[in-house]
Design a protein around this motif. Structure first.
Motif, PDB file in Angstrom:
ATOM      1  N   VAL A  24     -18.205   4.363 -29.930  1.00  0.00           N
ATOM      2  CA  VAL A  24     -18.991   5.563 -30.246  1.00  0.00           C
ATOM      3  C   VAL A  24     -18.862   6.675 -29.217  1.00  0.00           C
ATOM      4  N   SER A  44     -21.457  13.974 -38.770  1.00  0.00           N
ATOM      5  CA  SER A  44     -22.330  12.831 -38.517  1.00  0.00           C
ATOM      6  C   SER A  44     -21.470  11.626 -38.157  1.00  0.00           C
ATOM      7  N   GLY A  45     -21.978  10.827 -37.211  1.00  0.00           N
ATOM      8  CA  GLY A  45     -21.194   9.700 -36.740  1.00  0.00           C
ATOM      9  C   GLY A  45     -20.226  10.085 -35.639  1.00  0.00           C
ATOM     10  N   ASP A 219     -15.519  11.627 -33.721  1.00  0.00           N
ATOM     11  CA  ASP A 219     -15.079  10.250 -33.432  1.00  0.00           C
ATOM     12  C   ASP A 219     -15.331   9.826 -31.991  1.00  0.00           C
TER      13      ASP A 219
END
Lengths: 250, 280, 219
Positions: A24, A44-45, A219
């Motif tokens: 992450v 998002s993410g 990412d």
């Protein structure tokens, strides 16, 4: 930009973090200067919330280091609590203490952590609540307030600790559209008073208008960072261009 | 992220080196203490000769299990029958309670409250000790089944009511605006949804019913507990038998509870008024 | 024989029986809460074996029928070197069962708090102990008033298990047996006991609701 050259109050060096298999945060390097307003954006993410939460160790990191005022983040105990007391945090879902009145929510930190006399803490809390425009609700409980009001109380709760920096983790994402501005207005005012702020947000207007720097993540990596005007008008990376195109559609 | 973390983990943050060390030491100490506790229990069994094979070997015989299973079948018959009666009665009580007829409604309210606030044992004594004095003879099956159903019906009425309350009000208002009558709204709109909502809770209430049946020996009905008592006098093996029976009951009730949690999870509902469980 | 005659003949025993039921209920509830708190502390501790032990404890006593536990205490434990009086056996069994339900209530109270408030508390610099004292305990206590009220009523009903062992004075359910074996007034005794149970439950329920209205946390 003179602001960039002073000693950073928050400094992240080669920070990595995994959630199980998911990488992450990848080799994050980020300095935030005193008085600077940094906005984290990205799909998002992308890891922007996680990054924000590592700064006061609500999330731990796997490797690398995070410095606050030049000192590494304490890992536990009194030292960690003392450091957190100096960094304000505002959450997406407000997270007010449900069993306490608005006033008690704001005074809990000063009374319990800073050991200030209750009277004094209450007087200051009332001033803060007045400043964010919810003084009239001081004796209600959180559930009786609208989302926008609750979020402004949450900001006042952080301010009552006289933080040296403030983290905002998507502070307007859980709000109805008509309440977003009342919260953003308070944040604009804070920025104007020289508060150091790290803000994760989808509010591009706020980013452009208020921030000193926009950090674009995807990412788990910082893809590019720049002044807001440069970033929004001349994004360099394909990822950033795609992202900006995708949100323009709305 | 935080939503998926269970609350008991959320109370702690990721440990630092000192905390990790403390947890490790605590784990070691607690393991030792727990092992000592278990060892003490085993020792008590051993020094009192309760580990002697003569107290346990008959569990290897089919006849023992056949007799226990016969008792278990008795337990299941009583519990199932009581469950069905309690459901029917509970549903009627609830329907009466939500009816627009004030008199019927308050009567059903009072009956529900009374059944809910009496121990099933008291009701069993009523059917076992009191009724026969008036010359009414009743098979032991019904002397245990009826009081257990009555006690459960009060709780079930409340469970059904919770289900009815969980049906969105807007639907009832919409139906009323279409000119449907109270009875029709209840039958066509409210009940089908309410019944679905309460299924997991009904299953979890079965545990209470099974527990209530364990006093069937009072009326000499051959359930699991009663048959275990017969075996105890046959084999002269009290300790092992009572422990095995307890484990069987725990296993049945645990499985029932897990099943109701599974149902609730699958249906996306909650086990309503799980807290109303009467631990008897 | 009507209720009044029963009262005239057995009034004294009845009063003692009622008081004894109340006392046992209070003792069992208090003991159950204390043990339930202990079990809950184990279950939320960061030490894995204690958590597992707490979980197993709760599952055992939540699922065992009280009679099944009572016969173990009364008949089996003496064979294992532990001889307790009937009343102690009864109290111990009810306390164990009640404590498992109390712990379940506390756990749902804790679960209702939500991780967000804990993080917020952490972020203003509250220590772990302060978070437990200022947030977790007050909130979980206040959200469990109604379930605990129901548990208190359930405790009252569970003391009826006392009718399965010889007690002097008998508790309310045992009284039916007591009166029935001494006179023809079984039904009056049943009615009297039922009134005592229902009356007590109504009062407990009423007080519990009042308290809940006062301390309930609006979410």
């Amino acid at each position: 930009m003179s602001i960039q050259t002073s000693m950073p109050i928050i400094s992240m060096r080669h920070v990595d973090k995994h959630f199980g298999q998911l990488h992450v945060l990848r080799d994050i390097n980020l300095d935030v200067a005193k008085g600077e307003v940094v906005v984290l954006i990205g799909p998002s993410g992308s890891g922007k919330s996680t990054l924000c939460r590592t700064i006061n160790r609500l999330e731990t990191i796997d490797s690398g280091e995070i410095l606050f005022e030049g000192k590494p983040l304490p890992q536990e105990g009194k030292e960690l609590a003392a450091m957190r007391a100096e960094i304000g945090m505002v959450f997406q879902s407000f997270n007010l203490f449900a069993h306490k009145t608005i006033l008690d929510n704001v005074t809990m930190g000063p009374v319990e952590v800073l050991h200030r006399p209750r009277k004094e803490a209450e007087a200051e809390a009332m001033e803060l609540l007045d400043r964010v425009g919810v003084a009239a609700q001081a004796h209600k409980v959180p559930a009786q307030l609208s989302g926008g009001q609750q979020q402004r109380v949450a900001i006042a709760r952080s301010l009552a600790m006289h933080p040296k920096a403030m983290l905002f983790d998507e502070p307007t994402s859980a709000l109805d559209p008509e309440m977003i501005n009342e919260v953003l207005d308070v944040m604009v005012e804070l920025a104007g008073m020289g508060m150091t702020m790290v803000v994760v947000t989808h509010e591009m207007n706020f980013a452009r208008r208020v921030s000193n720097r926009v950090v674009f993540m995807a990412d788990g990596q910082i893809v590019e960072q720049n002044t807001p005007d440069e970033f929004f008008d001349h994004p360099k990376s394909e990822r950033a261009k795609d992202f900006l195109d995708s949100i323009k559609g709305h | 992220m935080s939503a998926t973390v269970s609350m008991r983990d959320a109370l702690y943050e990721a440990p630092g080196p000192k905390t990790r060390k403390r947890v490790l030491v605590g784990t070691a100490i607690s393991l030792v203490l727990l092992a000592l506790g278990i060892a003490f229990v085993i020792r008590q069994f051993y020094i009192n000769d309760q580990l002697n094979p003569k107290y346990w070997s008959f569990f290897g015989r089919w006849t023992t299990w056949r007799f226990l299973l016969k008792g278990l079948w008795g337990t299941i018959k009583v519990a199932a029958t009581a469950g069905v009666i309690a459901m029917a009665l509970g549903l009627l009580l609830m329907l009466g309670r939500i009816s627009p007829n004030k008199l019927l409604s308050s009567a059903c309210h009072v009956i529900t409250e009374i059944f809910r606030s009496l121990p099933s044992l008291l009701l069993i004594y009523f059917f076992f000790l009191v009724i026969p004095k008036y010359g009414i003879r009743m098979p032991s099956f019904w002397m245990i089944t009826i009081p257990v159903s009555l006690a459960a019906s009060g709780v079930l009425a409340e469970v059904f009511r919770a289900g009815v309350n969980a049906v969105p009000k807007g639907q009832v208002e919409a139906a009323m605006s279409l000119g449907m009558t109270h009875g029709k709204i209840t039958r066509k709109i409210v009940l089908p949804q309410a019944l679905k909502i309460v299924i997991p809770s009904l299953v979890s209430q079965l545990v209470v019913v099974v527990k209530d049946t364990t006093v069937a020996y009072v009326v000499s009905y051959p359930d699991l507990m009663q048959n275990a008592r017969v075996l105890i006098s046959n084999y002269d093996a009290l300790v092992s038998m009572y422990f095995v029976v307890a484990i069987i009951y725990i296993a049945i009730n645990y499985a029932t509870n897990q099943f109701s949690v599974y149902l609730a999870h699958r249906m996306g509902t909650q086990v309503v008024s799980r807290m109303d469980e009467n631990p008897v | 024989m009507g209720v009044s005659e029963v009262f005239a003949e057995f009034g004294d025993v009845y009063l003692q029986s009622l008081l004894s039921t109340w006392l046992m209920t209070a003792v069992c509830f208090a003991g159950g809460l204390a043990l339930g708190i202990l079990a809950t502390v184990l279950r939320v501790s960061p030490i894995k074996p204690l958590r597992v032990a707490g979980d197993i404890y709760v599952q055992l006593f939540r699922n065992i029928p009280t009679v099944s536990l009572l016969v173990i205490f009364v008949y089996a434990l003496p064979y294992l070197g532990l001889m307790l009086s009937y009343r102690t056996c009864l109290l111990a069994c009810v306390i164990l069962v009640v404590s498992s339900f109390a712990s379940e209530n506390f756990m749902s109270g804790i679960n209702a708090i939500g991780a967000g408030q804990i993080e917020a508390a952490r972020s203003i610099g509250l220590s772990f102990v302060q978070i437990i004292r200022l947030i977790v305990i007050p909130q979980s206590l206040r959200t469990t008033v109604l379930p605990m009220t129901n548990l208190l009523i359930a405790t009252l009903l569970t003391t009826a298990m006392g009718s399965q062992v010889p007690l002097t004075p008998p508790e309310l359910t045992g009284m039916v047996n007591y009166v029935n074996s001494r006179s023809v007034a079984g039904i009056s005794a049943f009615v009297l006991s039922a009134i005592c149970y229902a009356g007590t439950s109504v009062v407990i329920g009423f007080l519990g609701n009042k308290l809940d209205e006062k301390v309930r946390i609006v979410r």
